[in-house]
Design a protein around this motif. Structure first.
Motif, mmCIF file in Angstrom:
data_model
loop_
_atom_site.group_PDB
_atom_site.id
_atom_site.type_symbol
_atom_site.label_atom_id
_atom_site.label_comp_id
_atom_site.label_asym_id
_atom_site.label_seq_id
_atom_site.Cartn_x
_atom_site.Cartn_y
_atom_site.Cartn_z
ATOM 1 N N GLU A 32 0.875 -1.173 0.000
ATOM 2 C CA GLU A 32 0.000 0.000 0.000
ATOM 3 C C GLU A 32 0.912 1.223 0.000
ATOM 4 O O GLU A 32 1.698 1.400 0.930
ATOM 5 N N VAL A 33 0.837 2.037 -1.044
ATOM 6 C CA VAL A 33 1.757 3.169 -1.191
ATOM 7 C C VAL A 33 0.977 4.474 -1.079
ATOM 8 O O VAL A 33 0.014 4.695 -1.804
ATOM 9 N N HIS A 34 1.422 5.338 -0.174
ATOM 10 C CA HIS A 34 0.787 6.638 0.038
ATOM 11 C C HIS A 34 1.711 7.746 -0.457
ATOM 12 O O HIS A 34 2.907 7.747 -0.149
ATOM 13 N N LEU A 35 1.139 8.696 -1.193
ATOM 14 C CA LEU A 35 1.857 9.921 -1.561
ATOM 15 C C LEU A 35 1.382 11.010 -0.605
ATOM 16 O O LEU A 35 0.213 11.407 -0.642
ATOM 17 N N VAL A 36 2.273 11.489 0.228
ATOM 18 C CA VAL A 36 1.882 12.301 1.383
ATOM 19 C C VAL A 36 2.310 13.751 1.214
ATOM 20 O O VAL A 36 3.458 14.051 0.872
ATOM 21 N N TRP A 37 1.373 14.652 1.488
ATOM 22 C CA TRP A 37 1.690 16.073 1.533
ATOM 23 C C TRP A 37 0.716 16.799 2.458
ATOM 24 O O TRP A 37 -0.190 16.186 3.040
ATOM 25 N N LYS A 38 0.879 18.103 2.582
ATOM 26 C CA LYS A 38 0.073 18.894 3.514
ATOM 27 C C LYS A 38 -1.392 18.914 3.123
ATOM 28 O O LYS A 38 -2.274 19.016 3.984
ATOM 29 N N ASP A 39 -1.671 18.874 1.832
ATOM 30 C CA ASP A 39 -3.046 18.839 1.343
ATOM 31 C C ASP A 39 -3.087 17.932 0.117
ATOM 32 O O ASP A 39 -2.068 17.364 -0.279
ATOM 33 N N LEU A 40 -4.259 17.825 -0.476
ATOM 34 C CA LEU A 40 -4.424 16.894 -1.594
ATOM 35 C C LEU A 40 -4.480 17.603 -2.948
ATOM 36 O O LEU A 40 -4.852 16.990 -3.958
ATOM 37 N N ALA A 41 -4.087 18.863 -2.992
ATOM 38 C CA ALA A 41 -4.048 19.572 -4.261
ATOM 39 C C ALA A 41 -2.917 19.027 -5.123
ATOM 40 O O ALA A 41 -1.867 18.632 -4.602
ATOM 41 N N PRO A 42 -3.098 18.993 -6.447
ATOM 42 C CA PRO A 42 -2.015 18.534 -7.321
ATOM 43 C C PRO A 42 -0.770 19.397 -7.117
ATOM 44 O O PRO A 42 -0.865 20.603 -6.853
ATOM 45 N N ILE A 43 0.388 18.776 -7.218
ATOM 46 C CA ILE A 43 1.641 19.519 -7.088
ATOM 47 C C ILE A 43 2.439 19.364 -8.382
ATOM 48 O O ILE A 43 2.298 18.389 -9.107
ATOM 49 N N ARG A 44 3.272 20.349 -8.667
ATOM 50 C CA ARG A 44 4.084 20.318 -9.880
ATOM 51 C C ARG A 44 5.512 19.932 -9.515
ATOM 52 O O ARG A 44 6.124 20.533 -8.635
ATOM 53 N N ALA A 46 9.669 19.186 -10.164
ATOM 54 C CA ALA A 46 10.742 20.077 -10.597
ATOM 55 C C ALA A 46 10.814 20.211 -12.113
ATOM 56 O O ALA A 46 11.222 21.251 -12.627
ATOM 57 N N THR A 47 10.412 19.176 -12.824
ATOM 58 C CA THR A 47 10.462 19.216 -14.290
ATOM 59 C C THR A 47 9.095 19.395 -14.916
ATOM 60 O O THR A 47 8.930 19.233 -16.126
ATOM 61 N N GLY A 48 8.089 19.730 -14.092
ATOM 62 C CA GLY A 48 6.792 20.125 -14.627
ATOM 63 C C GLY A 48 5.698 19.080 -14.595
ATOM 64 O O GLY A 48 4.532 19.407 -14.818
ATOM 65 N N LEU A 49 6.023 17.823 -14.348
ATOM 66 C CA LEU A 49 4.993 16.797 -14.290
ATOM 67 C C LEU A 49 4.114 17.021 -13.067
ATOM 68 O O LEU A 49 4.619 17.248 -11.964
ATOM 69 N N VAL A 50 2.807 16.958 -13.252
ATOM 70 C CA VAL A 50 1.872 17.169 -12.149
ATOM 71 C C VAL A 50 1.603 15.836 -11.449
ATOM 72 O O VAL A 50 1.295 14.828 -12.091
ATOM 73 N N LEU A 51 1.739 15.842 -10.134
ATOM 74 C CA LEU A 51 1.529 14.650 -9.316
ATOM 75 C C LEU A 51 0.398 14.908 -8.327
ATOM 76 O O LEU A 51 0.125 16.055 -7.961
ATOM 77 N N GLN A 52 -0.240 13.835 -7.872
ATOM 78 C CA GLN A 52 -1.410 13.965 -7.013
ATOM 79 C C GLN A 52 -1.178 13.294 -5.655
ATOM 80 O O GLN A 52 -1.181 12.063 -5.556
ATOM 81 N N PRO A 53 -0.948 14.068 -4.612
ATOM 82 C CA PRO A 53 -0.893 13.462 -3.271
ATOM 83 C C PRO A 53 -2.225 12.807 -2.940
ATOM 84 O O PRO A 53 -3.286 13.255 -3.419
ATOM 85 N N ASP A 54 -2.189 11.753 -2.131
ATOM 86 C CA ASP A 54 -3.439 11.084 -1.759
ATOM 87 C C ASP A 54 -3.648 10.997 -0.249
ATOM 88 O O ASP A 54 -4.680 10.518 0.207
ATOM 89 N N THR A 55 -2.671 11.460 0.529
ATOM 90 C CA THR A 55 -2.761 11.387 1.990
ATOM 91 C C THR A 55 -2.191 12.657 2.600
ATOM 92 O O THR A 55 -1.089 13.066 2.247
ATOM 93 N N ARG A 56 -2.960 13.285 3.484
ATOM 94 C CA ARG A 56 -2.459 14.478 4.171
ATOM 95 C C ARG A 56 -1.490 14.095 5.281
ATOM 96 O O ARG A 56 -1.630 13.038 5.899
#
Length: 219
Positions: A32-44, A46-56
């Motif tokens: 089970e892999v979580h992409l964690v950040w402060k909120d769930l807004a898409p982030i850009r 360093a090279t421009g690819l947009v990624l989607q956090p899924d866990t606050r």
């Protein structure tokens, strides 16, 4: 038993630092892999690819493996008290605390590399002693529960090494074969020692601004 992996997903992350190990971890059985950040807004990245956090950060479970990727966005993390506190807290409960590329600088800033052998991207290797680490020029370095990887592409090697530790060599090799990971680069310029002086100079120039910012942070 479910294995939980937590990967920090932050603005300015080097996407392959994240997606390399992500692909390996997510390919493992019962993972089970979580992409964690402060909120769930898409982030850009360093090279421009947009990624989607899924866990606050606030909602994140404890992880078997905590991973901090690198990238230009690492500089902001090194002065972000909320992120550093999160890393310390989750690291205290994880089986392995890990990084790819300059993510090791965040581990160091959080006080997790003191007296530990560690590696990072070649252009940041000399920062490790300032963070209490013992620098080692290897692609993947383990010191107890701390596993650090070198620059960018080493995240795949690192991911396989982590899976081997958790689930055994056969599972790691099965994932390697499934991904057809059999690198054969067309050029031998992957390290400063093997690149031409002109190529090395160009690479250093492209990374100079981010490096200077780190120099200032660690002065």
């Amino acid at each position: 038993m479910i294995l939980r992996f937590g990967i920090l997903c932050f603005p300015g992350v080097q996407q392959l630092d994240l997606t390399g190990p992500y692909e390996v971890f997510a390919s493992a059985r019962d993972a089970e892999v979580h992409l964690v950040w402060k909120d769930l807004a898409p982030i850009r990245s360093a090279t421009g690819l947009v990624l989607q956090p899924d866990t606050r950060l606030a909602d994140a479970p404890d992880f078997d493996v905590l991973c901090v990727p690198g990238g230009s966005g690492v500089n902001a993390l090194m002065t972000d008290g909320e992120v550093l506190a999160f890393v310390r807290d989750k690291a205290s409960k994880a089986r392995f605390v890990t990084s790819v590329c300059t993510g090791s600088l965040v581990l160091g800033q959080a006080g997790l590399l003191s007296g530990r052998r560690a590696t990072t991207h070649w252009n940041a290797h000399d920062f490790l002693p300032r963070l209490g680490a013992i620098p080692v020029r290897e692609r993947v370095v383990r010191d107890g529960p701390i596993i650090t990887a070198g620059g960018v592409t080493s995240g795949i090697d690192f991911g396989l090494a982590v899976i081997a530790e958790l689930l055994g060599r056969e599972e790691a090799e099965t994932i390697q074969l499934s991904l057809e990971y059999a690198p054969a680069p067309p050029f031998g310029a992957g390290l400063p020692e093997t690149a031409s002086p002109a190529v090395l100079a160009q690479a250093r120039a492209r990374m100079a601004a981010s490096r200077q910012e780190r120099e200032t942070l660690l002065a």
